[in-house]
Design a protein around this motif. Structure first.
Motif, PDB file in Angstrom:
ATOM      1  N   GLU A   4       1.862  -1.183 -13.588  1.00 57.18           N
ATOM      2  CA  GLU A   4       0.392  -1.913 -13.186  1.00 57.18           C
ATOM      3  C   GLU A   4      -0.507  -1.533 -14.225  1.00 57.18           C
ATOM      4  N   GLY A   5      -1.686  -2.931 -14.599  1.00 57.85           N
ATOM      5  CA  GLY A   5      -2.229  -3.471 -15.556  1.00 57.85           C
ATOM      6  C   GLY A   5      -2.142  -4.776 -15.630  1.00 57.85           C
ATOM      7  N   GLU A   6      -2.947  -4.814 -17.023  1.00 62.10           N
ATOM      8  CA  GLU A   6      -2.245  -5.966 -17.407  1.00 62.10           C
ATOM      9  C   GLU A   6      -1.562  -6.675 -18.138  1.00 62.10           C
ATOM     10  N   TYR A   7      -0.539  -8.097 -17.304  1.00 59.94           N
ATOM     11  CA  TYR A   7      -0.213  -8.409 -18.146  1.00 59.94           C
ATOM     12  C   TYR A   7      -0.491  -9.528 -19.128  1.00 59.94           C
ATOM     13  N   GLU A   8       0.261  -8.952 -20.047  1.00 55.77           N
ATOM     14  CA  GLU A   8       0.193 -10.234 -21.047  1.00 55.77           C
ATOM     15  C   GLU A   8       1.583 -11.088 -21.273  1.00 55.77           C
ATOM     16  N   THR A  44       9.950  -5.511 -17.081  1.00 53.04           N
ATOM     17  CA  THR A  44       9.278  -5.640 -17.208  1.00 53.04           C
ATOM     18  C   THR A  44       8.801  -3.889 -17.898  1.00 53.04           C
ATOM     19  N   ARG A  46       5.552  -1.585 -21.059  1.00 53.96           N
ATOM     20  CA  ARG A  46       4.152  -1.808 -21.394  1.00 53.96           C
ATOM     21  C   ARG A  46       4.340  -1.641 -22.784  1.00 53.96           C
ATOM     22  N   SER A  50      -0.202  -2.505 -27.368  1.00 57.28           N
ATOM     23  CA  SER A  50      -1.096  -2.769 -26.521  1.00 57.28           C
ATOM     24  C   SER A  50      -1.510  -2.094 -25.611  1.00 57.28           C
ATOM     25  N   LYS A  52      -0.436  -3.469 -22.402  1.00 58.38           N
ATOM     26  CA  LYS A  52      -0.446  -4.669 -21.527  1.00 58.38           C
ATOM     27  C   LYS A  52       1.295  -4.504 -21.105  1.00 58.38           C
ATOM     28  N   ARG A  54       4.340  -6.877 -20.611  1.00 59.49           N
ATOM     29  CA  ARG A  54       4.861  -7.671 -20.749  1.00 59.49           C
ATOM     30  C   ARG A  54       6.399  -7.758 -20.309  1.00 59.49           C
TER      31      ARG A  54
END
Length: 184
Positions: A4-8, A44, A46, A50, A52, A54
């Motif tokens: 989970e987290g922000e996707y860049e 995917t 992390r 960052s 984020k 990836r």
């Protein structure tokens, strides 16, 4: 538990587009290397710096329900960025077609690496040519299923938890009727 987290999104256009297609189709499109019939999986990780999320399409190197990720970068003199991400954060998600799996990565060496190299070249023969192009030794990660099972298509947020279709030595396989990749 899924990452989970922000996707860049990738700064590389073709990678970004392939990830979008793979995900928007539920893993039924964008599952091959551009311009070929060679299967890819979506990895995917992390970001090492960052933090984020990836997402990277990598060649599908699978054996008896277990996977490897080969850090080849087409024979470039440096490792791909995702290699450093996984070194820093070995908990990853692998999507093979419609099935998502929570995995833990570990770098392999020695005889285990040699066995996976043979499987990798069988799955994607260009790896042998890539290795000849560089003095850099390719690194490999063995991906083992993390606790929690697989997530298949059709549930909330891209997949509901479900048990493995065919458990094999702690791995998770797609149901046979969904298989589209050549055996290795």
């Amino acid at each position: 538990m899924p990452l989970e987290g922000e996707y860049e999104p990738s700064p590389t256009r073709w990678v970004r587009k392939q990830v979008e297609l793979y995900e928007s189709s539920g893993g039924t499109e964008g599952t091959t290397l551009q311009g070929s019939k060679m299967p890819v999986v979506l990895l995917t990780s992390r970001g090492a710096r960052s933090g984020k999320l990836r997402k990277t399409p990598v060649m599908r190197v699978e054996h008896e329900g277990r996977y490897a990720a080969v850090a080849s970068l087409g024979g470039a003199p440096k490792h791909p960025v995702w290699y450093f991400n996984i070194l820093a954060h070995p908990y990853v998600e692998l999507q093979d077609g419609p099935v998502k799996q929570d995995m833990t990565a570990r770098e392999v060496t020695g005889e285990e690496k040699a066995a996976w190299w043979e499987r990798a070249v069988a799955a994607y023969p260009a790896y042998a040519d890539y290795q000849k192009k560089t003095d850099r030794v390719f690194r490999f990660f063995f991906l083992a299923r993390a606790a929690g099972g697989c997530r298949g298509a059709g549930g909330p947020a891209g997949g509901s938890r479900r048990p493995c279709a065919q458990p094999v030595a702690g791995a998770c396989l797609r149901p046979a009727e969904k298989s589209f990749a050549p055996g290795v």
